[in-house]
Scaffold this motif. Structure first.
Motif, PDB file in Angstrom:
ATOM      1  N   GLN A  56       0.819  -1.203   0.000  1.00 16.89           N
ATOM      2  CA  GLN A  56       0.000   0.000   0.000  1.00 16.89           C
ATOM      3  C   GLN A  56       0.863   1.267   0.000  1.00 16.89           C
ATOM      4  OE1 GLN A  56      -3.951   1.359   2.351  1.00 16.89           O
ATOM      5  NE2 GLN A  56      -2.195   1.084   3.692  1.00 16.89           N
ATOM      6  N   ARG A 106      -3.742   4.059  -4.219  1.00 18.15           N
ATOM      7  CA  ARG A 106      -3.688   3.228  -3.020  1.00 18.15           C
ATOM      8  C   ARG A 106      -4.435   1.924  -3.251  1.00 18.15           C
ATOM      9  NH1 ARG A 106      -6.197   1.022   0.545  1.00 18.15           N
ATOM     10  NH2 ARG A 106      -8.097   1.605  -0.552  1.00 18.15           N
ATOM     11  N   SER A 107      -5.579   2.014  -3.931  1.00 15.04           N
ATOM     12  CA  SER A 107      -6.385   0.838  -4.215  1.00 15.04           C
ATOM     13  C   SER A 107      -5.618  -0.163  -5.076  1.00 15.04           C
ATOM     14  CB  SER A 107      -7.678   1.253  -4.909  1.00 15.04           C
ATOM     15  OG  SER A 107      -8.447   0.130  -5.272  1.00 15.04           O
ATOM     16  N   SER A 150      -2.597  -1.807  -3.071  1.00 14.25           N
ATOM     17  CA  SER A 150      -2.977  -2.785  -2.054  1.00 14.25           C
ATOM     18  C   SER A 150      -3.671  -4.001  -2.655  1.00 14.25           C
ATOM     19  CB  SER A 150      -3.862  -2.129  -0.981  1.00 14.25           C
ATOM     20  OG  SER A 150      -4.966  -1.473  -1.556  1.00 14.25           O
ATOM     21  N   SER A 187      -8.542  -4.467   0.519  1.00 14.90           N
ATOM     22  CA  SER A 187      -8.067  -3.111   0.220  1.00 14.90           C
ATOM     23  C   SER A 187      -9.056  -2.073   0.746  1.00 14.90           C
ATOM     24  CB  SER A 187      -7.892  -2.940  -1.294  1.00 14.90           C
ATOM     25  OG  SER A 187      -7.631  -1.597  -1.630  1.00 14.90           O
ATOM     26  N   ALA A 246      -8.375   0.561   3.775  1.00 12.29           N
ATOM     27  CA  ALA A 246      -8.496   1.992   3.496  1.00 12.29           C
ATOM     28  C   ALA A 246      -9.081   2.747   4.681  1.00 12.29           C
ATOM     29  CB  ALA A 246      -9.376   2.208   2.264  1.00 12.29           C
ATOM     30  N   THR A 266      -6.393   3.555   7.347  1.00 14.31           N
ATOM     31  CA  THR A 266      -5.354   4.342   6.674  1.00 14.31           C
ATOM     32  C   THR A 266      -5.836   5.757   6.383  1.00 14.31           C
ATOM     33  OG1 THR A 266      -4.489   2.336   5.600  1.00 14.31           O
ATOM     34  CG2 THR A 266      -3.833   4.455   4.669  1.00 14.31           C
TER      35      THR A 266
END
Length: 271
Positions: free
Chosen positions: A146, A156-157, A160, A178, A182, A185
């Motif tokens: 990530q 980010r998606s 991860s 993921s 999220a 995060t």
């Protein structure tokens, strides 16, 4: 920032946050195309409206997030989020410096798209189809993957999900983990940007995020509207993405990134 501009940015955030196409890149491009000045408030707003997108995942998977007997689920998320929190704190200034470099972000968008064209070929035989099968070690490894998204334009998606697939997760299981990852995060990033980070530290009027939000009734309205819109749009986007990803894989998103990246690269090079 006008209310209309805020609504447009929130729609972009909701649509792209959980897709492997980089919400940061799309919001940056949108702001530039709208002719918006790159103010500290704009930067903070683009981060803070992630809160609305976070709530969409909690709403969709509320049974998972509010099953307090499932300690292992919370523990895995805590382990997976540590790398991003640590590295994000260390490299916050460097990340912010890249946010305005649209040419660099466009290039990363294209490179990431090329990678997505081949992901389905690389990981054909998944062994893990449910979050409960993910070990603590695999969760930490996905957390490090990530961290690749710290480079704006990476997504980010995407980082991860691909990280999950390297650990034997199916496309759907990787996407859902993921989404789960999220929440802590992005919640941490949002809290940091609103309550802890000093925006414009080198300027004559440095402010915390909440100070900028509360500085006027208009800013408060824009903040609330942005998060509400991001929440609603993200609900729709997540459901659609899971269906498309399960049936068709990553190739569509790869071509999308490449085409958009090339168009934007040409635009920013010759504007």
């Amino acid at each position: 920032m006008t209310v209309i501009q805020a609504i447009i940015l929130a729609i972009i955030e909701g649509l792209t946050e959980y897709l492997p196409i980089s919400s940061t890149a799309h919001m940056g491009f949108t702001a530039a195309l709208l002719g918006m000045e790159e103010t500290e408030y704009l930067k903070m707003f683009q981060v803070s409206i992630q809160f609305g997108a976070i709530l969409s995942i909690v709403a969709l998977y509320w049974k998972k997030f509010f099953d307090f007997s499932n300690f292992k689920f919370y523990f895995k998320l805590a382990l997976a989020v540590i790398p991003a929190l640590a590295l994000g704190y260390l490299f916050d200034d460097k990340i912010e410096a890249v946010l305005g470099n649209q040419i660099a972000i466009s290039s990363v968008l294209i490179l990431g798209g090329i990678v997505l064209l081949f992901v389905d070929r690389w990981f054909k035989n998944p062994k893990i189809h449910d979050e409960k099968e993910i070990s603590n070690k695999k969760a930490i490894i996905i957390g490090f993957w990530q961290c690749l998204a710290m480079m704006p334009g990476t997504s980010r998606s995407a980082a991860s999900i691909i990280g999950g697939m390297t650990q034997g997760l199916s496309r759907k299981a990787a996407a859902e983990f993921s989404f789960f990852l999220a929440v802590p995060t992005m919640l941490a990033v949002t809290v940091y940007s609103i309550f802890l980070k000093t925006w414009g530290a080198d300027s004559a009027t440095p402010q915390k995020g909440y100070e900028m939000i509360l500085s006027s009734t208009e800013n408060i309205q824009i903040f609330i509207i942005g998060n509400v819109i991001a929440f609603i749009v993200a609900l729709i986007a997540v459901k659609t993405f899971i269906n498309v990803l399960t049936k068709y894989g990553f190739k569509f998103w790869g071509w999308y990134r490449i085409i958009i990246g090339i168009l934007l690269l040409i635009y920013f090079l010759y504007q």
